[in-house]
Design a protein around this motif. Sequence first.
Motif: not given
Length: 670
Positions: A519-533
């Motif tokens: 996410t840092t390499v490509h400058d995208v925003y991580k919204v969330e993780t739920i379980g394996d998602a």
Amino acid sequence: YGFINTCLKSLVVEKYGEETWEKLRLQAGVQDSFLTFEVYKDEITMQLVDKACKILGVPADMVLREFGEYFFEFCKRSGYDHMLRTLGGNLYEFIENLDALHSYLALSYQAILFFFVFPQEMNAPSFRVEKNEDGSMHLHYYSDRRGLCHIVPGIIGAAALDFFNIEISMEIVNQTEEEERTGKKEHIVFLVTQNPVFSYKERNEFSSSSQYLADSEKQVENQLNKEDLEKAKNTFRERGSSVCPVKKSHWKTIRGIITLGKGKLLRGFDPVYPKSLWIDTKTFCNGLPFHMVFDKELRVKQAGVSIQKIVPGLQTTGICLDHYFSIVHPEVPFTISSIQKFINSQFVFRTRREMMPESWKQRPMLELRGQMIWMESLQCMLYLCSPLLRTLHELEERQMHIADIAPHDVTRDLILLNQQRLAEMELSNQLERKKEELRILSKHLEEEKKKTEALLYAMLPQHVANQLKEGKRVEAGEFKECTILFSDVVTFTNICAQCEPIQIVLMLNSMYLRFDRLTTVHDVYKVETIGDAYMVVGGVPVPVPTHAERVANFALGMIIAAKGVQNPVSGNPIQIRVGIHTGPVLAGVVGEKMPRYCLFGDTVNIASRMESHGVPNKIHLSSSAYQCLKYKNFEMTERGEIEVKGKGKMHTYFLVRNKTATENEIMGRP
């Protein structure tokens, strides 16, 4: 004392910057700040000087000279300006009284010394100056510490220019080691030559008025009686110039001893002495209770009443002085020749414990401080002194009283004033320590604050987190176009059923660490993780036109990264499904406890459907995502129409690769 190291730090920071000081102190292995009156080892200062030479690429003598010049200014800024300025009316007197200044500061601060500050058990450098016939001087410098002599020209040169408006040059003409009572001392002899410094205005005035001065000289010489003129000149020659010698013309000599046009002598003072001394022996010994007279063989001829009371042996005429006293300062052998060599220094004597009465041997030994005066006609030395006491406590320890000190002796006032000063210094030290503790706490607090902010910014977008910190309400924002990605692990439910919980946690942590870095390499925003998602978005919270390309490259990196994560059941690399869709969303913060930045809208649902209807190790694209990437150097294949739950039939595609980027570029490897 820390005063020296603080000065050295100030010099480096002021002239070379904070970064240079930080590099210097790290290489020297010393702390960042120093307490003014705290005693530090000499090695710290020497390490700093040594590393400064290497980092700045400057010889040690130049570094020490520059430090000497700066140290003089630092002392002035620290409140010693007035004290230094009043040492003497010219450079000769200034240097001659440096040892006296050391002695005073040692008394007042318990060993804070001008040219270098050392703990009490260490010895201060000493100075002796001699005038030469040609107007130059020889400065003798004695020190236990070798290699520091180059500081002296820096300090003396700065003082000469600032206080007396003269420029000096100092060169070493002799360098030896002398065996003294405390061991070997470095003895450096400097030749000091000097020239007055004229300002531009003074030079012009001097040039334009040369004719006027010549005329005035003739006029005044005619007014003066030849006999008076000759007498004045002889008097001046006998007394010598009070300013350390700059060669004067005949006219300058005349101007120095008369007032123009009046013929009134200004410097023709001759003291008047009585034919006989109008004081009897008893009054003299009572009026100067701390004095001693001794001859060349150190035999005591006379002593004051108070010193007889403290050292009863002095009541026996003719005893040897060195049997009852030792010389503490200057560090010289107890001989008449050594005393004469340092006759301009203040001498400190200490009583010898073995010569004291048995009942007194538990007391601290008394120290005397005063000046030596050689009486040529009697071939004897007069030692005019006072007890060297700093506090009332020291007075009590020696079972003495204020009454033992003569009323005219300022030692009385010094003891009382220094008692108060020591209390103030202790308070100042406590405040300085508290200040240093607060500085360290503040630094640690700032570090913890940065950690907290880093954690907060990992959970929320930075601008959103800042608004929440300021207590502001974060309004929901509409984004007309962004790209959303979902991913999950194939057969995750089956893996969970066959493994220990800790194995699942370790597997997911290994996978998410890889994804988070991307996410840092490509400058995208991580919204969330739920379980394996795992959910990311491009173009939110900061809109960018390349949102689709960023998410596409991130997805390609996910497929590669997943191959490095092991399935705890089979031992093979895990497989993931990835789905991408482009469209509008609404974004905002929900909740007060553990607030989250969430995305709302049909775009989120479709992106989730792309993932759930995807194929293992494939990147599933919606038609809108395909359109955004169509002309962006990505290789894509058509999947065709598929039935999507809740959406009916949809035309979808698979993302294969980036035609222009290598695997290392996709993964952010060097």
